[in-house]
Design an enzyme around this catalytic site. Sequence first.
Site, PDB file in Angstrom:
ATOM      1  CE  LYS A 149      -2.223  -1.038   3.889  1.00  0.00           C
ATOM      2  NZ  LYS A 149      -1.606  -2.316   4.286  1.00  0.00           N
ATOM      3  NE  ARG A 165      -3.552  -1.325   9.873  1.00  0.00           N
ATOM      4  CZ  ARG A 165      -2.515  -0.619   9.407  1.00  0.00           C
ATOM      5  NH1 ARG A 165      -2.629   0.663   9.209  1.00  0.00           N
ATOM      6  NH2 ARG A 165      -1.378  -1.211   9.131  1.00  0.00           N
ATOM      7  NE  ARG A 221       7.674  -2.654   5.553  1.00  0.00           N
ATOM      8  CZ  ARG A 221       6.345  -2.550   5.642  1.00  0.00           C
ATOM      9  NH1 ARG A 221       5.648  -2.121   4.608  1.00  0.00           N
ATOM     10  NH2 ARG A 221       5.724  -2.875   6.759  1.00  0.00           N
ATOM     11  NE  ARG A 233       2.838  -4.855  11.303  1.00  0.00           N
ATOM     12  CZ  ARG A 233       3.833  -4.547  10.476  1.00  0.00           C
ATOM     13  NH1 ARG A 233       5.024  -5.067  10.630  1.00  0.00           N
ATOM     14  NH2 ARG A 233       3.614  -3.699   9.481  1.00  0.00           N
TER      15      ARG A 233
HETATM   16  P1  AMP Z   1       1.477   0.859   8.969  1.00  0.00           P
HETATM   17  O1  AMP Z   1       2.657   1.727   8.701  1.00  0.00           O
HETATM   18  O2  AMP Z   1       0.281   1.236   8.150  1.00  0.00           O
HETATM   19  O3  AMP Z   1       1.794  -0.608   8.874  1.00  0.00           O
HETATM   20  O4  AMP Z   1       1.048   1.131  10.487  1.00  0.00           O
HETATM   21  C1  AMP Z   1       1.960   0.892  11.545  1.00  0.00           C
HETATM   22  C2  AMP Z   1       1.178   0.709  12.828  1.00  0.00           C
HETATM   23  O5  AMP Z   1       0.488   1.937  13.149  1.00  0.00           O
HETATM   24  C3  AMP Z   1       0.093  -0.353  12.792  1.00  0.00           C
HETATM   25  O6  AMP Z   1       0.592  -1.640  13.038  1.00  0.00           O
HETATM   26  C4  AMP Z   1      -0.829   0.127  13.896  1.00  0.00           C
HETATM   27  O7  AMP Z   1      -0.321  -0.184  15.166  1.00  0.00           O
HETATM   28  C5  AMP Z   1      -0.765   1.645  13.745  1.00  0.00           C
HETATM   29  N1  AMP Z   1      -1.838   2.060  12.824  1.00  0.00           N
HETATM   30  C6  AMP Z   1      -1.693   2.603  11.585  1.00  0.00           C
HETATM   31  N2  AMP Z   1      -2.884   2.820  11.025  1.00  0.00           N
HETATM   32  C7  AMP Z   1      -3.809   2.404  11.926  1.00  0.00           C
HETATM   33  C8  AMP Z   1      -5.215   2.326  11.934  1.00  0.00           C
HETATM   34  N3  AMP Z   1      -5.939   2.715  10.876  1.00  0.00           N
HETATM   35  N4  AMP Z   1      -5.839   1.837  13.030  1.00  0.00           N
HETATM   36  C9  AMP Z   1      -5.134   1.438  14.098  1.00  0.00           C
HETATM   37  N5  AMP Z   1      -3.802   1.441  14.154  1.00  0.00           N
HETATM   38  C10 AMP Z   1      -3.135   1.924  13.081  1.00  0.00           C
END
Ligand code: AMP
Length: 208
Positions: free
Chosen positions: A13, A89, A123, A168
């Site tokens: 994404k 999410r 990554r 996750r």
């Molecule tokens: P990402 O970079 O999108 O993988 O997000 C890293 C972390 O931020 C996730 O594993 C969550 O802990 C938190 N996070 C990001 N977006 C959300 C969301 N929409 N709802 C809840 N936690 C989020």
Amino acid sequence: MKIVPLGPPGVGKGTLAKKISENFQIPHISTGDIFRRLAEEGDPIGAKARDEYWGHGNLVPDEITNELVRITLAKPEYRENFILDGFPRTRDQAEALDTFVGDYIPLLLTASDQTIRTRILNRLTCSNKDCEGIYNSVTKVPKYARKCDCGSELIRRKDDNKKALPIRMAEYQKNSPGVLAYYGGRVLEIDAEQSSEKIYQEVINLFS
Ligand code: AMP
């Protein structure tokens, strides 16, 4: 154009959002980046989110995340165009997003668990938060060891590890059916087993 990529962690994404953002000058919002930046800046909500939630692979609660996204999307620079990566999410977040903005396209990226695992565990992310470069030590090797093309150091994200990964993935498997059921036929789907270039091209074809 308002695009909302959906899909498991590591599916691509962020890479897709960065490409679309650069090529079409569409602002890129990443909720994960917002949380990481807040934590780095020493913001109390950011530090709490890191220490209690995202640092361990858990989702930050909807009340906190929804409010953050509501405030962000109310900014004038996001009125016409944005690509929102990492939100929604949960079904609650999807419902909230519909109250913040109307005309956006949810775009689901799909890939096998094995592909996700390989992408996440290899990554490398640019440490310069304004660059957002993403590499992979197997499939997208940086030109110079541990260095982004922008010259900054490449790092591994705190939650890109074998301990946080199953948490996750489980969060995604628990919550994504509710999100997808909520959107129903509104969702466009892309096969994200392909290279990031092919994914990007397919998305461009969808929108042209
Ligand atoms: P990402 O970079 O999108 O993988 O997000 C890293 C972390 O931020 C996730 O594993 C969550 O802990 C938190 N996070 C990001 N977006 C959300 C969301 N929409 N709802 C809840 N936690 C989020």
